[in-house]
Design an enzyme around this catalytic site. Sequence first.
Site, PDB file in Angstrom:
ATOM      1  N   HIS A  25       0.851  -1.196   0.000  1.00 17.90           N
ATOM      2  CA  HIS A  25       0.000   0.000   0.000  1.00 17.90           C
ATOM      3  C   HIS A  25       0.888   1.247   0.000  1.00 17.90           C
ATOM      4  CE1 HIS A  25      -3.660  -2.351   1.208  1.00 17.90           C
ATOM      5  NE2 HIS A  25      -2.715  -3.164   1.644  1.00 17.90           N
ATOM      6  N   HIS A  65      -1.721  -1.034   7.203  1.00 17.96           N
ATOM      7  CA  HIS A  65      -1.379  -1.277   5.797  1.00 17.96           C
ATOM      8  C   HIS A  65      -0.330  -0.280   5.309  1.00 17.96           C
ATOM      9  CE1 HIS A  65      -4.849   1.501   5.838  1.00 17.96           C
ATOM     10  NE2 HIS A  65      -4.224   2.107   4.854  1.00 17.96           N
ATOM     11  N   GLY A 155     -10.432   4.181   7.580  1.00 20.06           N
ATOM     12  CA  GLY A 155     -10.847   2.819   7.872  1.00 20.06           C
ATOM     13  C   GLY A 155     -10.893   2.540   9.356  1.00 20.06           C
ATOM     14  N   ILE A 186     -10.146   8.583   1.023  1.00 21.63           N
ATOM     15  CA  ILE A 186     -10.088   7.504   0.035  1.00 21.63           C
ATOM     16  C   ILE A 186      -9.910   6.169   0.758  1.00 21.63           C
ATOM     17  CG2 ILE A 186      -8.734   6.476  -1.845  1.00 21.63           C
ATOM     18  CD1 ILE A 186     -10.249   8.874  -2.786  1.00 21.63           C
ATOM     19  N   GLU A 415     -17.209  -5.142  24.735  1.00 26.23           N
ATOM     20  CA  GLU A 415     -16.376  -6.343  24.803  1.00 26.23           C
ATOM     21  C   GLU A 415     -15.137  -6.241  23.916  1.00 26.23           C
ATOM     22  OE1 GLU A 415     -20.646  -7.453  25.702  1.00 26.23           O
ATOM     23  OE2 GLU A 415     -19.626  -6.381  24.070  1.00 26.23           O
ATOM     24  N   PHE A 441     -20.405 -13.869  24.309  1.00 26.85           N
ATOM     25  CA  PHE A 441     -20.021 -12.561  23.784  1.00 26.85           C
ATOM     26  C   PHE A 441     -18.534 -12.484  23.431  1.00 26.85           C
ATOM     27  CE2 PHE A 441     -23.665 -11.064  26.644  1.00 26.85           C
ATOM     28  CZ  PHE A 441     -24.597 -11.367  25.672  1.00 26.85           C
ATOM     29  N   ASP A 473     -31.907 -17.490  30.239  1.00 28.96           N
ATOM     30  CA  ASP A 473     -31.592 -16.452  29.255  1.00 28.96           C
ATOM     31  C   ASP A 473     -31.710 -16.949  27.822  1.00 28.96           C
ATOM     32  OD1 ASP A 473     -31.219 -14.339  30.939  1.00 28.96           O
ATOM     33  OD2 ASP A 473     -29.047 -14.579  31.098  1.00 28.96           O
ATOM     34  N   HIS A 477     -27.815 -16.351  24.670  1.00 25.95           N
ATOM     35  CA  HIS A 477     -26.763 -16.223  25.681  1.00 25.95           C
ATOM     36  C   HIS A 477     -26.061 -17.550  25.971  1.00 25.95           C
ATOM     37  CE1 HIS A 477     -28.474 -12.316  26.166  1.00 25.95           C
ATOM     38  NE2 HIS A 477     -27.832 -12.048  27.279  1.00 25.95           N
TER      39      HIS A 477
END
Length: 673
Positions: A25, A65, A155, A186, A415, A441, A473, A477
């Site tokens: 890049h 990158h 990004g 870009i 998280e 999670f 739950d 979960h």
Amino acid sequence: MTTPEMSAALRALAMDAVQRARSGHPGAPMGMAEMATALWSRHLKIDPADPRWPDRDRFVLSNGHASMLLYALLHLSGHDLSIEDLKAFRQLGSRTPGHPEVGVTPGVETTTGPLGQGLANAVGLALAEKRLAAEFNRDGHAVVDHRTWVFAGDGCLMEGLSQEAISLAGVWRLGHLALLYDDNGISIDGPVAGWFGDDTAARFRACGWSVIGPLDGHDVEALDAALRQVRATGRDEAPTLVICRTRIGQGSPNRAGTAKAHGEPLGDEEIALTRAAIGWPHPPFEVPPAVRAAWDRREAGAAAHRDWRLRFEAYRSAFPEAAAEFERRVMRDERPAGFDASTAAAPPGAAATPAPAVATRKASQQVLARLGPALPELIGGSADLTGSNLTDFPGCGALLAGRIDGRHVHYGVREFGMAAVMNGLALHGGFIPYGGTFLTFSDYSRNAIRMAALMRLRVVHVLTHDSIGLGEDGPTHQPVEHAASLRLIPGLEVWRPCDEAETAAAWSAALQGPPRPSALLLSRQNLPAQPRDAQQQAAIARGGYVLSDRPAARAVLLATGSEVDLAMRAQQRLDALGCPVRVVSLPSMTLFERQDAAWRDAVLGRGLPRIGIEAGVRAAWGGYGCAAVLGIDTFGESGPAAALFEHFGLTVEALVDQVQQVLARPEPSEAAS
């Protein structure tokens, strides 16, 4: 030597290395050249001769990158990175991999590439600096006084993780953190205006940041003035965003400002045109001595390092105990003198009488209550589930807005952010971070867990509510595939203990040996303590061992976590039926698989059919040659835990029936006849 020539050197090295590799890049390094020139030549506190000294500034290239920008900077500033290393960019075994990797290239602070994570790591680095300063600095003795600088692009800010990270940085008032935003508009797909219309300045201000700019990102003097303003910011003030308007591929006559400059080499013809445009007549990878001299940071770095050593010696004279503790934790990463993780984590009287039934999440908290006072570097937290994960311990104190001295971090419902910040804390040094959430999670934080494994960081993920045993739950979960999925991450130690003794062993393993991340999968429901002799107790540390054997056993039951007790009860039922079986506990398959073949064979037995038992997907047992597996290949259901185990067939009766069916099968030779 003029700054345009210094920036031109960065552009030339970046486009030459990418072209030689036929991969990479070039656009971002070329666009950020002036940003890098302003920071690295005038403000960044580093010592190329010792890139790990404790009070250096941390630089994070979150948009990894653009790695050739960092490699060019490290080479030119005097780090142990040669021009031959730059020529080997992206080649097998080189010190200049496609994205920066900590431990591979001297001067790289964290492995970046998955966008947004470098920014979140930087928040952890800055939190560590602030937390250590509060702990070790004394009036007139600032032995912890450095800054964390981040380069990031569109990004990184598009990734949802960035919001979690900047929100935490704002609430923690990380004044020694600065983000230089490469606002070039870009990405690979083209101009980002069609999918990224955020008011970035307003977003950061809303999260408690100070904002400078937009500035002309190609004006070194304007950038220098902004960075001087940043350096005047106190540690307890707001973190700073510096918006730098740049042109991707700056200097390239036909590619600048386009997506074509982003992720592919410029090509020989365009490189020749660019050399003429930026006034760089030198052959590929050639840097004139005058430019090298302008970039060389070795003398300035040695002076800054020497000044810190003198200040630390004065600190040692005034505060010898604090200095010794700083050296142990931050400079040597050693445990306290006389500390033994196995002894410290072990439950009192564990070898004497069986402990009462306890959920392994509670057992973990009891271990933390013993470890916390003995290990001041242990810093915990939870993603808004402290009362469920049980990650706090007596006297830990809370680390939250306005209170930086606590040892339990309230991450909120973040998280992914928690896991990435934990990586930053570990990277900085001086801390062993752990953090909790529900096992299901872990999907949110999985890529940061993977990055911890890639970087070999000592971080601990406390993942509770590890099965359908959490009950009402319901399937959203209840983790089914998560244990198996985590075990697939190379270098991640995964534990699913069956009782307090195995939970203590899991914590002990996480704190000793070579650095690596650990995931502790812990139950919500109470689990009975299993009887063991001293030899079995010691064998837990090998990840798998024979928990209960029988003479002339006809089969082997392999179980983890809550299903170990199920196997033990089935063994008793099978005894009554005249069918003796061996029970093997596998609290850590990942650790067990690293044991020598003799140990594994002795535990698993030879010539006996094996039955795997775990409240999760059956595919997890594929490597154990099981004749059958008692598991779950569907999502769970809502209902009381006991009813769910009955519904899904995780019962003594079902296991006994499974064993009998396996033993009733004809031998292969009989079937063939």
